[in-house]
Design a protein around this motif. Sequence first.
Motif, PDB file in Angstrom:
ATOM      1  N   PRO A 244      14.100-105.979  79.716  1.00  0.00           N
ATOM      2  CA  PRO A 244      13.102-106.875  79.455  1.00  0.00           C
ATOM      3  C   PRO A 244      13.688-107.733  78.538  1.00  0.00           C
ATOM      4  CG  PRO A 244      12.603-104.384  78.803  1.00  0.00           C
ATOM      5  CD  PRO A 244      13.902-104.680  79.290  1.00  0.00           C
ATOM      6  N   LEU A 245      12.978-109.056  78.609  1.00  0.00           N
ATOM      7  CA  LEU A 245      13.377-109.872  77.625  1.00  0.00           C
ATOM      8  C   LEU A 245      12.647-109.682  76.363  1.00  0.00           C
ATOM      9  CD1 LEU A 245      12.682-113.320  79.455  1.00  0.00           C
ATOM     10  CD2 LEU A 245      14.824-112.669  78.401  1.00  0.00           C
ATOM     11  N   PRO A 247      10.375-110.128  72.843  1.00  0.00           N
ATOM     12  CA  PRO A 247       9.330-111.054  72.659  1.00  0.00           C
ATOM     13  C   PRO A 247       9.643-112.457  72.077  1.00  0.00           C
ATOM     14  CG  PRO A 247       8.798-109.036  71.585  1.00  0.00           C
ATOM     15  CD  PRO A 247      10.467-108.841  72.027  1.00  0.00           C
ATOM     16  N   ARG A 250       9.885-114.618  75.430  1.00  0.00           N
ATOM     17  CA  ARG A 250       8.896-114.463  76.655  1.00  0.00           C
ATOM     18  C   ARG A 250       7.559-114.671  75.954  1.00  0.00           C
ATOM     19  NH1 ARG A 250       9.720-110.049  79.772  1.00  0.00           N
ATOM     20  NH2 ARG A 250       7.466-110.066  80.489  1.00  0.00           N
ATOM     21  N   ALA A 252       4.954-112.645  76.428  1.00  0.00           N
ATOM     22  CA  ALA A 252       4.575-111.366  75.675  1.00  0.00           C
ATOM     23  C   ALA A 252       4.937-111.416  74.234  1.00  0.00           C
ATOM     24  CB  ALA A 252       5.107-110.198  76.362  1.00  0.00           C
ATOM     25  N   ASN A 253       3.735-111.354  73.526  1.00  0.00           N
ATOM     26  CA  ASN A 253       4.005-111.420  71.969  1.00  0.00           C
ATOM     27  C   ASN A 253       4.435-110.243  71.475  1.00  0.00           C
ATOM     28  OD1 ASN A 253       1.650-110.280  72.277  1.00  0.00           O
ATOM     29  ND2 ASN A 253       0.423-111.985  71.394  1.00  0.00           N
ATOM     30  N   ALA A 255       6.853-106.369  71.606  1.00  0.00           N
ATOM     31  CA  ALA A 255       7.814-105.624  72.488  1.00  0.00           C
ATOM     32  C   ALA A 255       7.309-104.469  73.216  1.00  0.00           C
ATOM     33  CB  ALA A 255       8.650-104.964  71.319  1.00  0.00           C
ATOM     34  N   ALA A 258       6.483-106.597  76.558  1.00  0.00           N
ATOM     35  CA  ALA A 258       7.455-106.943  77.092  1.00  0.00           C
ATOM     36  C   ALA A 258       8.085-105.894  77.939  1.00  0.00           C
ATOM     37  CB  ALA A 258       8.614-107.395  76.004  1.00  0.00           C
ATOM     38  N   GLU A 261       5.406-105.499  80.904  1.00  0.00           N
ATOM     39  CA  GLU A 261       5.582-106.540  81.637  1.00  0.00           C
ATOM     40  C   GLU A 261       6.465-106.540  82.802  1.00  0.00           C
ATOM     41  OE1 GLU A 261       4.523-110.107  80.054  1.00  0.00           O
ATOM     42  OE2 GLU A 261       2.507-109.714  79.398  1.00  0.00           O
ATOM     43  N   THR A 262       7.969-106.246  82.132  1.00  0.00           N
ATOM     44  CA  THR A 262       9.155-106.300  82.867  1.00  0.00           C
ATOM     45  C   THR A 262       9.069-105.392  83.885  1.00  0.00           C
ATOM     46  OG1 THR A 262      10.262-107.561  81.283  1.00  0.00           O
ATOM     47  CG2 THR A 262      11.637-106.318  82.724  1.00  0.00           C
ATOM     48  N   CYS A 284      16.261-101.988  76.536  1.00  0.00           N
ATOM     49  CA  CYS A 284      15.846-102.609  75.577  1.00  0.00           C
ATOM     50  C   CYS A 284      16.993-103.020  74.721  1.00  0.00           C
ATOM     51  CB  CYS A 284      14.753-101.988  74.906  1.00  0.00           C
ATOM     52  SG  CYS A 284      13.413-101.634  75.915  1.00  0.00           S
ATOM     53  N   GLU A 291      11.842-104.615  66.663  1.00  0.00           N
ATOM     54  CA  GLU A 291      11.146-104.673  67.992  1.00  0.00           C
ATOM     55  C   GLU A 291      11.274-103.423  68.882  1.00  0.00           C
ATOM     56  OE1 GLU A 291      12.113-109.255  68.900  1.00  0.00           O
ATOM     57  OE2 GLU A 291      13.247-108.051  69.519  1.00  0.00           O
TER      58      GLU A 291
END
Length: 337
Positions: A244-245, A247, A250, A252-253, A255, A258, A261-262, A284, A291
């Motif tokens: 995942p990227l 926060p 991306r 998504a605000n 962690a 994020a 969604e990923t 991660c 995060e």
Amino acid sequence: MARPLRFRHSPQSWNLDRLHRDLLRPLDDGLGARCSRPWYRPAGGYDARRFDMDNGDTALFVWDDDEAYWLGNTETPSALWQTEKYTFDEVPYPVARWAQRELLAELREAEPWLADHPHLAWFFLPVFCSKDGSDSTREFFRDHAAGFPDATREEGRAFYESVLRSGVLDEYRYVMASKLGTSERFDHVRMSATMSEFTVAHLLTEAGYAITPEIEVTTGHSIDFRADRPDVNGEGLLVEVTRPLPPTRRAANTAVAAVRETAETKTTGQLREHGGGVTLLVDCSSFRDDEWAQVKGEQPGVRHRPAAVFRARPSGRIEAYSKGSLPLDLDRAVIWV
């Protein structure tokens, strides 16, 4: 995208006169070139020359009475256009050893920090010296801690130096190194995601598994790894990796969002088509301390089971939590949170 550095093989007779006519002259006309004796002498009865172009490109040429090999990150002279390409592992050992010594010496001169990371330099040599990817790949390790946040550049490089020192990925050098990319454009996100596969290779090896990357499956996809335990009979376990990227990079605000969604992107696409039998590892390692603290506190699901969500640090510490009945035994490699 350009491919990693490879040899061109000429099954013809060469001498110095032909070399100057068919190689040096067109290079000099197009780029400005100098031909000189190499820094190291090749073994096995071969003779060799190096070509240094005014724009900083380098090419190596080595030959004996029956054949010749060309290796370079510059324009290929037309006399060598219709030739087959080979990796370092596919050419005669004296040729490969000489060319790697020559390129590694040049690489350490250009990037002195690599002197402390000989395995990193050797493993990624096909992209560190590639036609288009040399600047971007060197920058990633030189200036960006190999994708680790809250870590020094040296700490990030030292972690992957230790991973590669084990030799477990040597057989798959071209497959894995090329994932880092040979593009002129620097892409921190993609390169960091690539390093997740190296981290997972380390994790699985530490857990006692033998690994094979890039497993083709019937859906037409490739799964990142097959993990086999020498003490367990069976076909091995399939493992897919996603990263995942954080926060800060991306929409998504948080962690937790994020991670969800990923993982959803992966599970609604490739893993759904495969129809089960794959363990998902969510890396991660791009998350900062705060995060990751949020993620391991809430331990969100990832819409796929079995799965493990983990974060590696350059020190070698890997924290993780799992969802579902995990078929992988990772107790020796991770700290469960």
